[in-house]
Design a protein around this motif. Structure first.
Motif, PDB file in Angstrom:
ATOM      1  N   SER A  85       0.827  -1.213   0.000  1.00  0.00           N
ATOM      2  CA  SER A  85       0.000   0.000   0.000  1.00  0.00           C
ATOM      3  C   SER A  85       0.856   1.255   0.000  1.00  0.00           C
ATOM      4  N   ARG A  86       1.903   1.248   0.797  1.00  0.00           N
ATOM      5  CA  ARG A  86       2.782   2.418   0.913  1.00  0.00           C
ATOM      6  C   ARG A  86       3.518   2.720  -0.399  1.00  0.00           C
ATOM      7  N   SER A  87       3.646   1.726  -1.255  1.00  0.00           N
ATOM      8  CA  SER A  87       4.394   1.917  -2.502  1.00  0.00           C
ATOM      9  C   SER A  87       3.577   2.604  -3.597  1.00  0.00           C
ATOM     10  N   VAL A  88       2.289   2.811  -3.369  1.00  0.00           N
ATOM     11  CA  VAL A  88       1.425   3.404  -4.391  1.00  0.00           C
ATOM     12  C   VAL A  88       1.517   4.932  -4.325  1.00  0.00           C
ATOM     13  N   PRO A  89       1.830   5.571  -5.457  1.00  0.00           N
ATOM     14  CA  PRO A  89       1.874   7.041  -5.478  1.00  0.00           C
ATOM     15  C   PRO A  89       0.519   7.634  -5.081  1.00  0.00           C
ATOM     16  N   GLY A  90       0.570   8.683  -4.261  1.00  0.00           N
ATOM     17  CA  GLY A  90      -0.652   9.348  -3.817  1.00  0.00           C
ATOM     18  C   GLY A  90      -1.094   8.921  -2.432  1.00  0.00           C
ATOM     19  N   VAL A  91      -0.583   7.780  -1.947  1.00  0.00           N
ATOM     20  CA  VAL A  91      -0.909   7.328  -0.597  1.00  0.00           C
ATOM     21  C   VAL A  91      -0.034   8.120   0.366  1.00  0.00           C
ATOM     22  N   THR A  92      -0.669   8.881   1.255  1.00  0.00           N
ATOM     23  CA  THR A  92       0.084   9.715   2.187  1.00  0.00           C
ATOM     24  C   THR A  92       0.260   9.045   3.545  1.00  0.00           C
ATOM     25  N   ARG A  93      -0.668   8.146   3.881  1.00  0.00           N
ATOM     26  CA  ARG A  93      -0.607   7.447   5.160  1.00  0.00           C
ATOM     27  C   ARG A  93      -1.398   6.157   5.039  1.00  0.00           C
ATOM     28  N   VAL A  94      -0.953   5.109   5.752  1.00  0.00           N
ATOM     29  CA  VAL A  94      -1.666   3.831   5.740  1.00  0.00           C
ATOM     30  C   VAL A  94      -2.043   3.461   7.168  1.00  0.00           C
ATOM     31  N   HIS A  95      -3.327   3.187   7.366  1.00  0.00           N
ATOM     32  CA  HIS A  95      -3.816   2.649   8.639  1.00  0.00           C
ATOM     33  C   HIS A  95      -4.084   1.169   8.391  1.00  0.00           C
ATOM     34  N   ASN A  96      -3.202   0.323   8.913  1.00  0.00           N
ATOM     35  CA  ASN A  96      -3.333  -1.115   8.702  1.00  0.00           C
ATOM     36  C   ASN A  96      -4.131  -1.715   9.849  1.00  0.00           C
ATOM     37  N   GLU A  97      -5.422  -1.896   9.612  1.00  0.00           N
ATOM     38  CA  GLU A  97      -6.332  -2.431  10.618  1.00  0.00           C
ATOM     39  C   GLU A  97      -6.731  -3.873  10.302  1.00  0.00           C
ATOM     40  N   LEU A  98      -5.906  -4.549   9.493  1.00  0.00           N
ATOM     41  CA  LEU A  98      -6.202  -5.947   9.169  1.00  0.00           C
ATOM     42  C   LEU A  98      -6.137  -6.787  10.433  1.00  0.00           C
ATOM     43  N   GLN A  99      -7.081  -7.701  10.565  1.00  0.00           N
ATOM     44  CA  GLN A  99      -7.105  -8.630  11.693  1.00  0.00           C
ATOM     45  C   GLN A  99      -6.496  -9.950  11.248  1.00  0.00           C
ATOM     46  N   ILE A 100      -5.764 -10.589  12.137  1.00  0.00           N
ATOM     47  CA  ILE A 100      -5.174 -11.895  11.838  1.00  0.00           C
ATOM     48  C   ILE A 100      -6.236 -12.949  12.179  1.00  0.00           C
ATOM     49  N   LEU A 101      -7.085 -13.190  11.212  1.00  0.00           N
ATOM     50  CA  LEU A 101      -8.216 -14.104  11.346  1.00  0.00           C
ATOM     51  C   LEU A 101      -8.543 -14.700   9.985  1.00  0.00           C
ATOM     52  N   LEU A 102      -9.361 -15.736   9.998  1.00  0.00           N
ATOM     53  CA  LEU A 102      -9.921 -16.232   8.744  1.00  0.00           C
ATOM     54  C   LEU A 102     -10.947 -15.219   8.260  1.00  0.00           C
ATOM     55  N   PRO A 103     -11.186 -15.137   6.957  1.00  0.00           N
ATOM     56  CA  PRO A 103     -12.153 -14.156   6.432  1.00  0.00           C
ATOM     57  C   PRO A 103     -13.551 -14.345   7.017  1.00  0.00           C
ATOM     58  N   THR A 104     -14.248 -13.228   7.175  1.00  0.00           N
ATOM     59  CA  THR A 104     -15.614 -13.267   7.690  1.00  0.00           C
ATOM     60  C   THR A 104     -16.551 -13.906   6.667  1.00  0.00           C
ATOM     61  N   SER A 105     -17.692 -14.365   7.162  1.00  0.00           N
ATOM     62  CA  SER A 105     -18.690 -14.994   6.292  1.00  0.00           C
ATOM     63  C   SER A 105     -19.498 -13.930   5.544  1.00  0.00           C
ATOM     64  N   LEU A 106     -20.250 -14.383   4.567  1.00  0.00           N
ATOM     65  CA  LEU A 106     -21.120 -13.468   3.823  1.00  0.00           C
ATOM     66  C   LEU A 106     -22.202 -12.877   4.725  1.00  0.00           C
ATOM     67  N   VAL A 107     -22.632 -13.615   5.722  1.00  0.00           N
ATOM     68  CA  VAL A 107     -23.637 -13.109   6.658  1.00  0.00           C
ATOM     69  C   VAL A 107     -23.056 -11.929   7.452  1.00  0.00           C
ATOM     70  N   VAL A 108     -21.825 -12.078   7.938  1.00  0.00           N
ATOM     71  CA  VAL A 108     -21.175 -11.002   8.686  1.00  0.00           C
ATOM     72  C   VAL A 108     -20.987  -9.786   7.788  1.00  0.00           C
ATOM     73  N   ARG A 109     -20.561 -10.008   6.562  1.00  0.00           N
ATOM     74  CA  ARG A 109     -20.363  -8.886   5.625  1.00  0.00           C
ATOM     75  C   ARG A 109     -21.679  -8.186   5.309  1.00  0.00           C
ATOM     76  N   SER A 110     -22.753  -8.946   5.194  1.00  0.00           N
ATOM     77  CA  SER A 110     -24.071  -8.345   4.960  1.00  0.00           C
ATOM     78  C   SER A 110     -24.488  -7.498   6.154  1.00  0.00           C
ATOM     79  N   ASN A 111     -24.244  -8.006   7.360  1.00  0.00           N
ATOM     80  CA  ASN A 111     -24.550  -7.232   8.566  1.00  0.00           C
ATOM     81  C   ASN A 111     -23.716  -5.958   8.618  1.00  0.00           C
ATOM     82  N   ASP A 112     -22.448  -6.047   8.207  1.00  0.00           N
ATOM     83  CA  ASP A 112     -21.587  -4.865   8.168  1.00  0.00           C
ATOM     84  C   ASP A 112     -22.140  -3.815   7.204  1.00  0.00           C
ATOM     85  N   GLY A 141     -17.989  -5.762  12.408  1.00  0.00           N
ATOM     86  CA  GLY A 141     -18.596  -5.013  13.504  1.00  0.00           C
ATOM     87  C   GLY A 141     -17.809  -3.801  13.965  1.00  0.00           C
ATOM     88  N   ILE A 142     -16.620  -3.607  13.395  1.00  0.00           N
ATOM     89  CA  ILE A 142     -15.787  -2.460  13.739  1.00  0.00           C
ATOM     90  C   ILE A 142     -16.072  -1.357  12.728  1.00  0.00           C
TER      91      ILE A 142
END
Length: 178
Positions: A85-112, A141-142
């Protein structure tokens, strides 16, 4: 040809109209629209697992500030995504909020998605919160809030989000104008 010119004119008009609702320039708005897919592509190229079903990564950019949200199974993949992400021109700052988890389900994504819609609707209905200047991203949920606003506006927005049922956590990633 004529149709493409009409579509470009319509896109420009929409950009100008929406640009008037925000503190950021039209140029920044347009830049952000081009940065997001470039960042997503760089992340996919950084490692096969970042582009596969083992990771779910949402890339959002507001005024050059990039948010990485979602899930990836290993810490080294989280770091690779940030480096890419940092290597892309135009990106001034990166907030890396990735969680170390398996991907959420489609139900969770729909709720989001539903949660984001509720929040944006309430923001736009509340005249004390500048909803048109705030980007809302919900992942597992975040709720992540991005925008170019004052500290007082940020506090009002966070208080509003806190009152919405289903919100697990609020992360303010605002750029403050005061």
């Amino acid at each position: 040809m004529k149709r493409s010119l009409l579509l470009m004119a319509a896109a420009l008009a929409a950009g100008l109209a929406l640009g008037g609702c925000s503190n950021r320039s039209i140029g920044h708005s347009i830049d952000d629209q081009f940065i997001e897919p470039k960042v997503a592509e760089k992340i996919r190229q950084a490692h096969a697992d970042l582009g596969s079903n083992s990771s779910h990564i949402v890339v959002t950019t507001y005024n050059g500030v990039t948010l990485l949200a979602g899930q990836t199974p290993r810490a080294e993949l989280k770091q690779l995504a940030e480096q890419a992400s940092r290597s892309v021109p135009g990106v001034t700052r990166v907030h890396n909020e990735l969680q170390i988890l398996l991907p959420t389900s489609l139900v969770v994504r729909s709720n989001d998605s539903l949660l984001t819609t509720k929040i944006k609707t309430q923001m736009l209905a509340d005249s004390t919160v500048p909803g048109s200047k705030i980007k809302v991203v919900t992942e597992n949920g975040i709720v992540y809030l991005l925008g170019l606003i004052t500290r007082q506006e940020a506090d009002r927005a966070a208080n509003l989000v806190q009152s919405v049922s289903g919100v697990q956590k609020i992360v303010k990633l605002f750029q403050y104008t005061d």
